[in-house]
Scaffold this motif. Structure first.
Motif, PDB file in Angstrom:
ATOM      1  N   ALA A 188       5.050 -17.432  19.230  1.00 23.60           N
ATOM      2  CA  ALA A 188       5.195 -17.104  20.690  1.00 23.60           C
ATOM      3  C   ALA A 188       4.146 -17.701  21.718  1.00 23.60           C
ATOM      4  O   ALA A 188       4.816 -18.106  22.789  1.00 23.60           O
ATOM      5  CB  ALA A 188       5.278 -15.609  21.005  1.00 23.60           C
ATOM      6  N   SER A 189       3.086 -17.774  21.241  1.00 23.71           N
ATOM      7  CA  SER A 189       1.930 -18.287  22.083  1.00 23.71           C
ATOM      8  C   SER A 189       2.166 -19.812  22.176  1.00 23.71           C
ATOM      9  O   SER A 189       2.009 -20.463  23.228  1.00 23.71           O
ATOM     10  CB  SER A 189       0.456 -18.027  21.482  1.00 23.71           C
ATOM     11  OG  SER A 189       0.165 -16.512  21.539  1.00 23.71           O
ATOM     12  N   THR A 190       2.661 -20.392  21.368  1.00 26.48           N
ATOM     13  CA  THR A 190       2.868 -21.804  21.196  1.00 26.48           C
ATOM     14  C   THR A 190       4.045 -22.184  22.040  1.00 26.48           C
ATOM     15  O   THR A 190       4.195 -23.322  22.950  1.00 26.48           O
ATOM     16  CB  THR A 190       3.220 -22.356  19.753  1.00 26.48           C
ATOM     17  OG1 THR A 190       2.101 -22.192  18.993  1.00 26.48           O
ATOM     18  CG2 THR A 190       3.511 -23.762  19.709  1.00 26.48           C
ATOM     19  N   ILE A 191       5.091 -21.475  22.019  1.00 20.42           N
ATOM     20  CA  ILE A 191       6.467 -21.749  22.830  1.00 20.42           C
ATOM     21  C   ILE A 191       5.847 -21.441  24.378  1.00 20.42           C
ATOM     22  O   ILE A 191       6.281 -22.180  25.294  1.00 20.42           O
ATOM     23  CB  ILE A 191       7.468 -20.694  22.511  1.00 20.42           C
ATOM     24  CG1 ILE A 191       7.989 -20.993  21.148  1.00 20.42           C
ATOM     25  CG2 ILE A 191       8.346 -20.752  23.668  1.00 20.42           C
ATOM     26  CD1 ILE A 191       9.089 -20.010  20.805  1.00 20.42           C
ATOM     27  N   SER A 192       5.004 -20.349  24.718  1.00 19.92           N
ATOM     28  CA  SER A 192       4.601 -20.138  25.829  1.00 19.92           C
ATOM     29  C   SER A 192       3.846 -21.368  26.443  1.00 19.92           C
ATOM     30  O   SER A 192       3.903 -21.926  27.782  1.00 19.92           O
ATOM     31  CB  SER A 192       3.493 -19.064  26.157  1.00 19.92           C
ATOM     32  OG  SER A 192       3.314 -18.590  27.404  1.00 19.92           O
ATOM     33  N   TYR A 206      11.755 -14.567  19.089  1.00 19.63           N
ATOM     34  CA  TYR A 206      10.539 -15.432  19.121  1.00 19.63           C
ATOM     35  C   TYR A 206      10.310 -16.220  20.495  1.00 19.63           C
ATOM     36  O   TYR A 206       9.443 -16.431  21.369  1.00 19.63           O
ATOM     37  CB  TYR A 206      10.094 -16.328  17.968  1.00 19.63           C
ATOM     38  CG  TYR A 206       9.626 -15.801  16.663  1.00 19.63           C
ATOM     39  CD1 TYR A 206       8.451 -15.032  16.884  1.00 19.63           C
ATOM     40  CD2 TYR A 206      10.293 -15.884  15.637  1.00 19.63           C
ATOM     41  CE1 TYR A 206       8.045 -14.219  15.724  1.00 19.63           C
ATOM     42  CE2 TYR A 206       9.782 -15.117  14.360  1.00 19.63           C
ATOM     43  CZ  TYR A 206       8.769 -14.342  14.418  1.00 19.63           C
ATOM     44  OH  TYR A 206       8.416 -13.615  13.147  1.00 19.63           O
ATOM     45  N   GLU A 248       9.951 -13.851  23.370  1.00 16.54           N
ATOM     46  CA  GLU A 248       8.795 -13.209  23.384  1.00 16.54           C
ATOM     47  C   GLU A 248       7.866 -14.425  23.943  1.00 16.54           C
ATOM     48  O   GLU A 248       6.823 -14.047  24.945  1.00 16.54           O
ATOM     49  CB  GLU A 248       8.036 -12.937  22.085  1.00 16.54           C
ATOM     50  CG  GLU A 248       6.633 -12.358  22.046  1.00 16.54           C
ATOM     51  CD  GLU A 248       6.096 -12.071  20.761  1.00 16.54           C
ATOM     52  OE1 GLU A 248       5.091 -11.429  20.786  1.00 16.54           O
ATOM     53  OE2 GLU A 248       6.664 -12.629  19.647  1.00 16.54           O
ATOM     54  N   GLY A 249       7.853 -15.776  23.720  1.00 18.82           N
ATOM     55  CA  GLY A 249       7.063 -16.632  24.192  1.00 18.82           C
ATOM     56  C   GLY A 249       7.456 -16.835  25.739  1.00 18.82           C
ATOM     57  O   GLY A 249       6.758 -16.955  26.383  1.00 18.82           O
ATOM     58  N   TYR A 250       8.931 -16.752  25.948  1.00 17.60           N
ATOM     59  CA  TYR A 250       9.254 -16.641  27.609  1.00 17.60           C
ATOM     60  C   TYR A 250       8.513 -15.858  28.282  1.00 17.60           C
ATOM     61  O   TYR A 250       7.943 -16.214  29.360  1.00 17.60           O
ATOM     62  CB  TYR A 250      10.653 -16.477  27.656  1.00 17.60           C
ATOM     63  CG  TYR A 250      11.305 -16.252  28.776  1.00 17.60           C
ATOM     64  CD1 TYR A 250      11.226 -17.091  29.994  1.00 17.60           C
ATOM     65  CD2 TYR A 250      11.808 -15.029  29.275  1.00 17.60           C
ATOM     66  CE1 TYR A 250      11.721 -16.770  31.169  1.00 17.60           C
ATOM     67  CE2 TYR A 250      11.987 -14.453  30.477  1.00 17.60           C
ATOM     68  CZ  TYR A 250      12.166 -15.534  31.550  1.00 17.60           C
ATOM     69  OH  TYR A 250      12.498 -15.237  32.556  1.00 17.60           O
ATOM     70  N   LYS A 268       5.700 -14.265  27.697  1.00 18.37           N
ATOM     71  CA  LYS A 268       4.283 -14.820  28.030  1.00 18.37           C
ATOM     72  C   LYS A 268       4.066 -15.624  28.862  1.00 18.37           C
ATOM     73  O   LYS A 268       2.876 -15.470  29.857  1.00 18.37           O
ATOM     74  CB  LYS A 268       3.754 -15.305  26.644  1.00 18.37           C
ATOM     75  CG  LYS A 268       3.323 -14.104  25.590  1.00 18.37           C
ATOM     76  CD  LYS A 268       2.814 -14.928  24.125  1.00 18.37           C
ATOM     77  CE  LYS A 268       2.702 -13.807  22.983  1.00 18.37           C
ATOM     78  NZ  LYS A 268       1.390 -12.900  23.516  1.00 18.37           N
ATOM     79  N   SER A 269       4.770 -16.614  29.270  1.00 19.47           N
ATOM     80  CA  SER A 269       4.789 -17.600  30.267  1.00 19.47           C
ATOM     81  C   SER A 269       5.190 -16.803  31.441  1.00 19.47           C
ATOM     82  O   SER A 269       3.924 -16.995  32.582  1.00 19.47           O
ATOM     83  CB  SER A 269       6.091 -18.471  29.931  1.00 19.47           C
ATOM     84  OG  SER A 269       5.635 -19.059  28.910  1.00 19.47           O
TER      85      SER A 269
END
Length: 466
Positions: free
Chosen positions: A375-379, A409, A412-414, A416-417
């Protein structure tokens, strides 16, 4: 002179006729049984208010039912005992019986006060639950705001019920300790008799509510069609207010709507009709909620998705369970959680490829990450260039649970952004969830991507064949 005071002996004998004794005993038993039936029928009528659209309700195990029934039986018999004592003690005043009459009135007064006070308190507390469940009466509510989801009296507070019974029983005998000889013998005998009668009461069922509850609960589509939702890492609430339709899909790809099996042609007609009558909220998206078994092949899902996206303006929301279940599954069935799909984009500058390999490894742009990092990587990748698209690639013979895992996932990353962008722009946290699309669009290409369709050999939908 020292005042002479007349002493009252509380150990004087109180004569009770056999007729009044046995008549009072029969009347108190009938009163106790009637009160017991009132308690359990009232409880089960309140349980009827908890039924949801999915036929879930406030369910008790056999042990819970027995425990609560014993509590009501004890309570009813203690109240019945109080009236028994009142009947045999409270006689009309007779000549030269001032002392005895004083004792009789004292006992009667004692029994009246505690029984009516407790009944008043208990009924107010018990009916509070009913009022809570009737909140929103007449509105389109699928889920009553019931406190029983978070509190289980049987598991958390069993001793409270036992203490209530003991306190009430001893209170009913308190004044008699000053009057009756061999007090403890009668006290113990009374408790044994009440215990035996309570057990007997629990075996009598005038109305078998449990059979009706079980019959209704069997109509739950999750049970009836054997649908097991997937468990995912990240979930969001699927708002009931914006749900236009709820559709169920079994592991064989069978589609159910309103408790009946439907083909794709029927689903298309239903969707077109609902779409034409739908009311769209300004701040929220209207969506179709799909409850799909975790082992359903993706080809069945694609056919249904094609109809929804081609013939309606609704978004798609998938129901799922959180990985760590805090409450029962029935709670999540009624107050759904899951994941929303994103919108497809054709033009993009930043492609983020999220892939599940045949070895069940998770890749982001061809690099392996563990579950905590994805998730953090995608964000981070989204924030580098907001003209992005998340492309989901699945392993061979992937199931619905595989797709939803990747989608969760990505979602979730979205978020976070969105959270980071909201802080930078000093946007109220309320809008992070309810108006996230106004901050940043969620752009994905999912299972109906041309490459994946070709990979899975999915045939394009032809309604004439259904």
């Amino acid at each position: 002179m020292k005042e002479e005071r007349k002493k009252i002996s509380f150990r004087e004998e109180i004569i009770i006729s056999k007729f009044r004794f046995w008549g009072g005993f029969i009347v108190s038993i009938l009163l106790s049984f009637s009160l017991y039936q009132f308690f359990i029928i009232g409880r089960d009528f309140l349980r009827l208010l908890t039924f949801s659209d999915n036929f879930n309700y406030l369910d008790f195990s056999e042990k819970e039912l027995f425990f609560y029934n014993m509590f009501f039986a004890f309570l009813s018999l203690i109240i019945g005992q109080s009236y028994f004592l009142k009947i045999i003690i409270d006689t009309n005043k007779k000549f030269r019986e001032k002392k005895i009459q004083f004792k009789r009135k004292k006992i009667t007064h004692n029994q009246n006060i505690w029984s009516w006070f407790f009944l008043s308190w208990f009924l107010r507390f018990a009916t509070m639950y009913g009022f809570l469940n009737m909140v929103g009466f007449g509105q389109k509510l699928n889920y009553a705001p019931a406190f029983y989801e978070n509190i289980n009296f049987y598991e958390e507070y069993p001793y409270l019920f036992i203490l209530i019974i003991l306190v009430l029983f001893l209170q009913s005998w308190q004044i008699l300790s000053l009057t009756i000889r061999n007090y403890f013998k009668y006290l113990i005998s009374s408790f044994i008799l009440i215990s035996v009668l309570s057990f007997g009461f629990t075996k009598i069922k005038l109305i078998d509510f449990e059979r009706y509850f079980n019959k209704q609960n069997a109509e739950n589509p999750y049970f009836k069609e054997n649908i097991e939702l997937p468990k995912i890492h990240f979930t969001e609430t699927l708002s009931f207010r914006n749900k236009e339709l709820e559709i169920f899909v079994s592991k064989k790809g069978e589609i159910y709507f309103s408790g009946e099996k439907r083909n794709l042609s029927e689903i298309k007609k239903i969707l077109i009709e609902v779409n034409s009558d739908a009311y769209y909220y300004h701040n929220f998206n209207s969506f179709v909620q799909l409850n799909i078994d975790e082992k359903t092949p993706l080809k069945h899902i694609y056919k249904l998705k094609e109809i929804i996206t081609n013939y309606t303006d609704f978004k798609i929301a998938y129901s799922a369970y959180p990985e760590n279940l805090i409450l029962s599954k029935t709670r999540y069935q009624d107050k759904s959680e899951g994941i929303f799909e994103g919108r497809k984009v054709g033009l993009f500058e930043n492609e983020i490829i999220l892939e599940l390999t045949n070895e069940n490894e998770l890749l982001v742009n061809n690099r392996v990450y563990n579950c905590q990092e994805i998730a953090s990587t995608i964000s981070c990748l989204i924030l580098k260039n907001k003209k992005y698209r998340i492309t989901i690639k699945l392993k061979k013979n992937a199931l619905f649970s595989d797709y939803l895992k990747l989608l969760s996932y990505a979602r979730e990353g979205y978020f976070k952004s969105v959270t980071l962008l909201a802080k930078e722009q000093d946007i109220d946290p309320y809008f992070i969830y309810y108006e996230s699309e106004n901050i940043l669009n969620f752009n994905t290409v999912d299972i109906d991507d041309a490459e994946i369709i070709d990979k899975l050999k999915i045939q394009l939908l032809n309604l004439e064949d259904e």
